[in-house]
Design an enzyme around this catalytic site. Structure first.
Site, short mmCIF file in Angstrom:
data_model
loop_
_atom_site.label_atom_id
_atom_site.label_comp_id
_atom_site.label_asym_id
_atom_site.label_seq_id
_atom_site.Cartn_x
_atom_site.Cartn_y
_atom_site.Cartn_z
NE ARG A 61 23.36 -11.64 -8.00
CZ ARG A 61 23.45 -12.21 -9.20
NH1 ARG A 61 24.43 -13.04 -9.46
NH2 ARG A 61 22.59 -11.92 -10.14
CD GLU A 98 18.19 -9.63 -16.66
OE1 GLU A 98 19.14 -9.30 -15.95
OE2 GLU A 98 17.24 -10.32 -16.24
#
Length: 173
Positions: A61, A98
């Site tokens: 992205r 994460e």
């Protein structure tokens, strides 16, 4: 925090890519040309203010926002890609997400020594991916002049992994 058209377009997707993760989906922003342009314009203005001589986009992205920024500024676009995606000689860095680990790489000739690189990605979470991109830029002799993110997840404290670098995040959650 600045007012952006994108603020009302980012949608939450619970339990993606795995249970317990609340994913910030940017695709509605990309569906709205005015919002998408506004994000790219704001990141371009920041990159220019930081003296960017190249834009480094983090796969995937970061490519979406990084390419228009590079074009607006008339500077090279450099890809920081996931492992095994670049065909030429490359250097690699592993990083923590994460929700797991991954590796990012750049071509060995992607930046010139001393070249000022502005790193772009859609989202700053833990900062692991961005910190890996810093290490790649610096190993190539480049200078990180700043970061541009559309979104920052402040509760994950990703800025702590990027101390000493200017960071612009257009939206905070």
């Amino acid at each position: 925090m600045i007012d952006l058209l994108a603020r009302n377009l980012v949608r939450d997707v619970p339990d993606f890519p795995k249970p317990g993760i609340l994913f910030k989906d940017i695709t509605p922003v990309l569906d709205d040309p005015s919002a998408f342009k506004e994000v790219c314009d704001r990141l371009s203005a920041d990159a220019k203010a930081q003296g960017a001589e190249a834009i480094v986009g983090i796969e995937s992205r970061g490519f979406i926002f990084g390419v228009p920024v590079a074009l607006q500024l008339g500077v090279p676009f450099v890809m920081a890609r996931k492992l095994g995606k670049l065909p030429y000689d490359r250097i690699t860095e592993e990083y923590a997400l994460e929700y797991g680990t991954n590796t990012v790489e750049m071509h060995v000739d992607a930046l010139k020594p001393g070249q000022r690189a502005y790193i772009v990605d859609d989202l700053l979470a833990t900062g692991g991916t961005a910190a890996a991109a810093v290490r790649l830029v610096e190993r190539l002799g480049g200078v990180v002049c700043g970061f541009g993110f559309m979104i920052e997840l402040t509760f994950l404290s990703g800025r702590e992994n990027l101390l000493g670098y200017p960071i612009t995040a257009l939206l905070e959650y």
